[in-house]
Write an enzyme that holds these catalytic residues in place. Structure first.
Site, mmCIF file in Angstrom:
data_model
loop_
_atom_site.group_PDB
_atom_site.id
_atom_site.type_symbol
_atom_site.label_atom_id
_atom_site.label_comp_id
_atom_site.label_asym_id
_atom_site.label_seq_id
_atom_site.Cartn_x
_atom_site.Cartn_y
_atom_site.Cartn_z
ATOM 1 N N CYS A 47 66.408 28.821 78.683
ATOM 2 C CA CYS A 47 66.858 29.144 77.279
ATOM 3 C C CYS A 47 67.363 30.401 77.646
ATOM 4 O O CYS A 47 66.663 32.025 77.105
ATOM 5 C CB CYS A 47 65.461 29.177 76.375
ATOM 6 S SG CYS A 47 66.437 29.283 74.595
ATOM 7 N N CYS A 50 65.510 32.618 74.627
ATOM 8 C CA CYS A 50 64.742 33.004 74.416
ATOM 9 C C CYS A 50 63.945 33.976 74.795
ATOM 10 O O CYS A 50 62.755 34.825 74.905
ATOM 11 C CB CYS A 50 64.133 31.782 75.223
ATOM 12 S SG CYS A 50 63.884 30.533 74.020
#
Length: 310
Positions: A47, A50
């Site tokens: 991700c 993230c």
């Protein structure tokens, strides 16, 4: 007010930030949030956002100097935990998702990478929801009103809580106390009116969530059947789920919260999907109505979670 940033000595990051798995989720998130708000970062190695958000969150948590803690959960490495939490209402289909837990419950969240100012505001809300921004003088008055209520002087307690709210209309503890005072007086309608009058910005605080659950249980108590008759019905037909559910309501109405939780856990074990998950919903209502540190709530949540994860 607890401020973020500043020049005070900061707690070591290792004491504030850790990786968590299914095995220690209950201890490091649910139980730990009874002492201090816990910020949970649901992330994954693939991700991109993230990787940006994670370090920003860690910086903000460290700057809060112990007023909050943070745990990181890799959703790919903890798929069963993620699925179970999703079933309980957390929208974890998109990451990053960040959830604030206070007194064992999720009270706020956001998804996606956000600016640092929004992260700071999010953390401040979590601290305030845990009572970190309360006025000491008013807290003394709340404590005095709570003692009145405990001693049976519900009318005096209600007057004191109402006076506190004139000083601070956003004092969640005073709203919760006012609702419990009205309920102790048998004035369910006034309790509900008081709760409905609370400002929207404190509607998600643990005190008001508890008040809402307490009102719901008080309404149920008015229609509860005889415990002895319902117990006999359950003993005669153990798979009569409606009778067991009604027995749980009657037990709670009679003051036996532990008995009610035991019956609902048994019902959940027998058929967790019965009546659209009514047993789990009723358990959550009872847990929310109790003090977060009440052994009935703590042990009940653990047993329910173990069944969900099984």
């Amino acid at each position: 007010m607890i401020e973020l940033g500043g020049t005070q000595t900061q707690a070591p990051a290792g004491d504030l930030i850790k990786d968590v798995t299914e095995e220690n989720f209950m201890t490091d998130v649910v139980d730990a949030s009874n002492e201090v708000p816990v910020i949970v970062d649901f992330w994954a190695t693939w991700c991109g956002p993230c990787k940006t958000l994670g370090p920003m969150l860690e910086k903000a948590v460290i700057a809060a100097k112990g007023a909050v803690k943070m745990v990181k959960i890799d959703v790919d490495q903890n798929q069963r935990l993620t699925q179970a939490l999703s079933q309980q209402g957390l929208p974890l289909q998109s990451i990053p998702t960040v959830v604030a837990f206070v007194q064992g419950r999720p009270i706020d969240m956001f998804q996606g990478a956000v600016p640092g100012s929004e992260i700071d505001a999010f953390i401040k809300r979590a601290i305030e929801a845990a009572g970190g921004d309360a006025s000491g003088g008013l807290d003394d008055a709340v404590a005095a009103a709570e003692e009145m209520l405990e001693q049976g002087a519900a009318e005096d307690a209600a007057e004191t809580f109402a006076a506190i709210l004139q000083e601070d209309p956003n004092h969640a503890g005073a709203y919760g106390g006012l609702v419990r005072s009205y309920l102790a007086l048998g004035q369910v309608d006034q309790a509900e009116a008081a709760l409905n009058g609370a400002p929207a910005e404190i509607s998600a605080t643990p005190e008001l969530e508890a008040a809402h659950a307490q009102i719901e249980l008080a309404k149920q108590a008015a229609n509860a059947g005889p415990v002895a008759d319902l117990l006999a019905a359950v003993e005669a037909t153990p798979d009569d789920h409606q009778a067991r559910f009604d027995l749980a309501q009657a037990l709670h109405a009679s003051g036996d919260a532990q008995g009610a939780v035991d019956q609902l856990l048994d019902l959940f074990r027998r058929d967790r999907e019965w009546n659209d998950g009514a047993a789990k919903a009723q358990l959550f209502t009872i847990f929310e109505a109790l003090d977060a540190k009440d052994p009935i709530a703590l042990n009940g949540r653990r047993k329910l979670s173990s069944m969900i994860f099984a």
